[in-house]
Motif scaffolding. Structure first.
Motif, PDB file in Angstrom:
ATOM      1  N   SER A  15       0.843  -1.190   0.000  1.00 15.28           N
ATOM      2  CA  SER A  15       0.000   0.000   0.000  1.00 15.28           C
ATOM      3  C   SER A  15       0.879   1.241   0.000  1.00 15.28           C
ATOM      4  CB  SER A  15      -0.903  -0.001   1.241  1.00 15.28           C
ATOM      5  OG  SER A  15      -0.113  -0.016   2.412  1.00 15.28           O
ATOM      6  N   LYS A  16       0.482   2.207  -0.753  1.00 10.17           N
ATOM      7  CA  LYS A  16       1.242   3.444  -0.868  1.00 10.17           C
ATOM      8  C   LYS A  16       0.986   4.326   0.339  1.00 10.17           C
ATOM      9  CE  LYS A  16       2.230   7.167  -4.115  1.00 10.17           C
ATOM     10  NZ  LYS A  16       1.858   7.778  -5.420  1.00 10.17           N
ATOM     11  N   GLU A  17       2.058   4.896   0.880  1.00 11.51           N
ATOM     12  CA  GLU A  17       1.924   5.747   2.043  1.00 11.51           C
ATOM     13  C   GLU A  17       1.453   7.136   1.636  1.00 11.51           C
ATOM     14  OE1 GLU A  17       5.226   4.195   5.249  1.00 11.51           O
ATOM     15  OE2 GLU A  17       5.886   5.540   3.664  1.00 11.51           O
ATOM     16  N   ARG A  18       0.604   7.700   2.484  1.00 10.54           N
ATOM     17  CA  ARG A  18       0.217   9.100   2.323  1.00 10.54           C
ATOM     18  C   ARG A  18       1.177   9.956   3.120  1.00 10.54           C
ATOM     19  NH1 ARG A  18      -5.819   8.620   4.244  1.00 10.54           N
ATOM     20  NH2 ARG A  18      -4.837   6.894   5.363  1.00 10.54           N
ATOM     21  N   VAL A  19       1.509  11.113   2.591  1.00  3.73           N
ATOM     22  CA  VAL A  19       2.491  11.991   3.230  1.00  3.73           C
ATOM     23  C   VAL A  19       1.804  13.296   3.606  1.00  3.73           C
ATOM     24  CG1 VAL A  19       4.725  13.121   3.009  1.00  3.73           C
ATOM     25  CG2 VAL A  19       4.292  10.977   1.796  1.00  3.73           C
ATOM     26  N   TYR A  20       1.991  13.699   4.856  1.00  2.00           N
ATOM     27  CA  TYR A  20       1.472  14.980   5.338  1.00  2.00           C
ATOM     28  C   TYR A  20       2.653  15.859   5.718  1.00  2.00           C
ATOM     29  CZ  TYR A  20      -2.971  12.502   5.721  1.00  2.00           C
ATOM     30  OH  TYR A  20      -4.103  11.768   5.453  1.00  2.00           O
ATOM     31  N   ARG A  21       2.639  17.091   5.190  1.00  5.52           N
ATOM     32  CA  ARG A  21       3.686  18.060   5.491  1.00  5.52           C
ATOM     33  C   ARG A  21       3.046  19.428   5.683  1.00  5.52           C
ATOM     34  NH1 ARG A  21       8.654  17.133   1.409  1.00  5.52           N
ATOM     35  NH2 ARG A  21       9.792  18.063   3.161  1.00  5.52           N
ATOM     36  N   SER A  22       3.778  20.335   6.300  1.00  5.28           N
ATOM     37  CA  SER A  22       3.282  21.672   6.565  1.00  5.28           C
ATOM     38  C   SER A  22       3.732  22.617   5.459  1.00  5.28           C
ATOM     39  CB  SER A  22       3.781  22.173   7.921  1.00  5.28           C
ATOM     40  OG  SER A  22       3.410  23.519   8.128  1.00  5.28           O
ATOM     41  N   ALA A  23       2.781  23.086   4.650  1.00  4.48           N
ATOM     42  CA  ALA A  23       3.115  23.997   3.556  1.00  4.48           C
ATOM     43  C   ALA A  23       3.686  25.321   4.062  1.00  4.48           C
ATOM     44  CB  ALA A  23       1.882  24.235   2.683  1.00  4.48           C
ATOM     45  N   PRO A  24       3.122  25.950   5.121  1.00  5.43           N
ATOM     46  CA  PRO A  24       3.738  27.188   5.618  1.00  5.43           C
ATOM     47  C   PRO A  24       5.173  26.990   6.091  1.00  5.43           C
ATOM     48  CG  PRO A  24       1.504  26.965   6.465  1.00  5.43           C
ATOM     49  CD  PRO A  24       1.847  25.670   5.810  1.00  5.43           C
ATOM     50  N   ALA A  25       5.460  25.849   6.734  1.00  2.29           N
ATOM     51  CA  ALA A  25       6.829  25.596   7.195  1.00  2.29           C
ATOM     52  C   ALA A  25       7.780  25.452   6.010  1.00  2.29           C
ATOM     53  CB  ALA A  25       6.862  24.341   8.059  1.00  2.29           C
ATOM     54  N   ILE A  26       7.335  24.775   4.961  1.00  4.90           N
ATOM     55  CA  ILE A  26       8.186  24.613   3.778  1.00  4.90           C
ATOM     56  C   ILE A  26       8.459  25.964   3.131  1.00  4.90           C
ATOM     57  CG2 ILE A  26       8.272  23.638   1.459  1.00  4.90           C
ATOM     58  CD1 ILE A  26       6.725  21.243   2.529  1.00  4.90           C
ATOM     59  N   ALA A  27       7.415  26.795   3.002  1.00  2.00           N
ATOM     60  CA  ALA A  27       7.600  28.121   2.399  1.00  2.00           C
ATOM     61  C   ALA A  27       8.549  28.970   3.241  1.00  2.00           C
ATOM     62  CB  ALA A  27       6.241  28.812   2.256  1.00  2.00           C
ATOM     63  N   GLY A  28       8.379  28.934   4.570  1.00  2.00           N
ATOM     64  CA  GLY A  28       9.274  29.678   5.441  1.00  2.00           C
ATOM     65  C   GLY A  28      10.704  29.174   5.371  1.00  2.00           C
ATOM     66  N   GLY A  29      10.862  27.852   5.266  1.00  2.00           N
ATOM     67  CA  GLY A  29      12.203  27.285   5.177  1.00  2.00           C
ATOM     68  C   GLY A  29      12.919  27.693   3.910  1.00  2.00           C
ATOM     69  N   THR A  70      12.038  22.934   9.175  1.00  3.52           N
ATOM     70  CA  THR A  70      11.063  23.428   8.198  1.00  3.52           C
ATOM     71  C   THR A  70      10.802  22.439   7.059  1.00  3.52           C
ATOM     72  OG1 THR A  70      12.804  24.596   6.956  1.00  3.52           O
ATOM     73  CG2 THR A  70      11.649  25.831   8.686  1.00  3.52           C
ATOM     74  N   LEU A  71      11.843  22.020   6.370  1.00  6.15           N
ATOM     75  CA  LEU A  71      11.662  21.157   5.200  1.00  6.15           C
ATOM     76  C   LEU A  71      11.591  19.667   5.558  1.00  6.15           C
ATOM     77  CD1 LEU A  71      14.177  22.841   2.711  1.00  6.15           C
ATOM     78  CD2 LEU A  71      11.795  23.419   3.157  1.00  6.15           C
ATOM     79  N   ARG A  72      12.252  19.267   6.611  1.00 11.87           N
ATOM     80  CA  ARG A  72      12.372  17.845   6.929  1.00 11.87           C
ATOM     81  C   ARG A  72      11.112  17.212   7.519  1.00 11.87           C
ATOM     82  NH1 ARG A  72      15.890  13.743   8.061  1.00 11.87           N
ATOM     83  NH2 ARG A  72      15.401  12.504   9.914  1.00 11.87           N
ATOM     84  N   PRO A  73      10.404  17.855   8.452  1.00 14.61           N
ATOM     85  CA  PRO A  73       9.281  17.177   9.119  1.00 14.61           C
ATOM     86  C   PRO A  73       8.231  16.660   8.132  1.00 14.61           C
ATOM     87  CG  PRO A  73       9.843  19.172  10.309  1.00 14.61           C
ATOM     88  CD  PRO A  73      10.631  19.199   9.034  1.00 14.61           C
ATOM     89  N   ALA A  74       7.814  15.424   8.346  1.00 14.93           N
ATOM     90  CA  ALA A  74       6.779  14.794   7.515  1.00 14.93           C
ATOM     91  C   ALA A  74       6.181  13.636   8.297  1.00 14.93           C
ATOM     92  CB  ALA A  74       7.353  14.302   6.186  1.00 14.93           C
TER      93      ALA A  74
END
Length: 235
Positions: A15-29, A70-74
Motif C-alpha cells: 500500500s502506498k503511504e500518504r504523506v502529510y507536510r506543513s506547507a507554511p513551514a516549507i515556504a518559510g524554510g 522546516t523542510l524535513r518534518p513529515a
C-alpha cells in the motif's frame, strides 16, 4: 505439470503511504535558506580575514537546522504503520503500538508504553481552529434560515394537501452541511484516528517501535558549531 500446491501465491502490492507536510513551514524554510545563502555567499566572496571562514562555519550550522525544522518534518501514513519524521528523529510506529492520538496545543501520538511523540509536520493552528469555528457557525445559521424559509413555503403550498402530497423540496437534513467545519490539521488527525481504529488489531500492523536519530542533520550542525567556536576563540 505443476500442481496447485506447489505454486507460490502472487505477491500482494504494498500500500502506498500518504504523506502529510506543513506547507507554511516549507515556504518559510525556503525563504530562510535563500536569505542565509545570500548573506553567507556575500560574506564569503567580499569578506576579509577570517570572515569568509566564519561565514562558512555559520552556514554549516544554520542550514541543517533550518532544513531540520522546516523542510524535513513529515508524517508518512500507511495501512500498517505510522512513520514520523521529526527534526532530529525518525519514529516508526506500527498501528498496534499506538494507544491514542491527541490534539491540544500540539498534535501527539501516545504509544502503548506511554511514550509521546510530537507530530512536527502537523502543527496545531489556533487561528485556523477559530476560523473553522466561525465558518461552522455561519454555515449552521444559513442552513437553519434556509430550512425555516423552505418549511414556511412548504406549509403555504401544502395547505389542504392529503397524505399523498409530494415532498417539500429543500426541507430536512439534506440541506444541512455534510459535517462540521474543521481546521486542516484537525481533519488530518481525524483521519489518523479513523485509520488507527481500523488497523489497530490487524496482524500486519503489529511490531516494535523503532527510533532512528538523524545524524545526517546533527553531524553538519555540530561540525559548524565547533568550527565557529574555534574561529571565535582563535580570533
Amino acid at each position: 505439470m505443476t500442481s496447485p500446491e506447489s505454486q507460490s501465491p502472487a505477491p500482494q502490492p504494498e500500500s502506498k503511504e500518504r504523506v502529510y507536510r506543513s506547507a507554511p513551514a516549507i515556504a518559510g524554510g525556503v525563504l530562510l535558506l535563500a536569505v542565509v545563502g545570500w548573506i553567507g555567499i556575500d560574506a564569503v566572496i567580499s569578506g576579509e580575514g577570517r570572515t569568509p571562514w566564519l561565514a562558512l562555519a555559520l552556514m554549516l550550522l544554520i542550514v541543517p537546522l533550518v532544513v531540520a525544522f522546516t523542510l524535513r518534518p513529515a508524517v508518512y501514513v500507511g495501512d500498517d504503520r505510522l512513520r514520523i519524521r521529526n527534526p532530529f528523529r525518525v519514529i516508526a510506529l506500527p498501528w498496534g503500538q499506538v494507544a491514542s492520538l491527541k490534539s491540544a496545543y500540539s498534535n501527539e501520538v501516545l504509544t502503548e508504553s506511554g511514550t509521546k511523540y510530537q507530530l512536527w509536520a502537523v502543527p496545531v493552528s489556533l487561528r485556523a481552529r477559530k476560523r473553522a469555528a466561525r465558518r461552522e457557525m455561519r454555515a449552521t445559521a444559513q442552513a437553519r434560515r434556509a430550512m425555516g424559509r423552505d418549511e414556511g413555503r412548504g406549509g403555504a403550498l401544502g395547505m389542504g394537501a392529503g397524505p399523498g402530497a409530494g415532498p417539500v423540496f429543500g426541507a430536512g437534513p439534506d440541506r444541512m452541511s455534510d459535517g462540521p467545519v474543521r481546521a486542516e490539521t484537525d481533519r488530518i488527525m481525524d483521519e489518523l484516528r479513523g485509520l488507527h481504529e481500523a488497523r489497530h488489531g490487524a496482524e500486519t500492523a503489529q511490531g516494535e517501535v523503532t527510533v532512528r536519530w538523524a545524524y545526517e542533520v546533527m553531524g553538519p550542525a555540530v561540525a559548524g558549531a565547533l568550527l565557529a567556536l574555534i574561529l571565535v576563540l582563535v580570533g
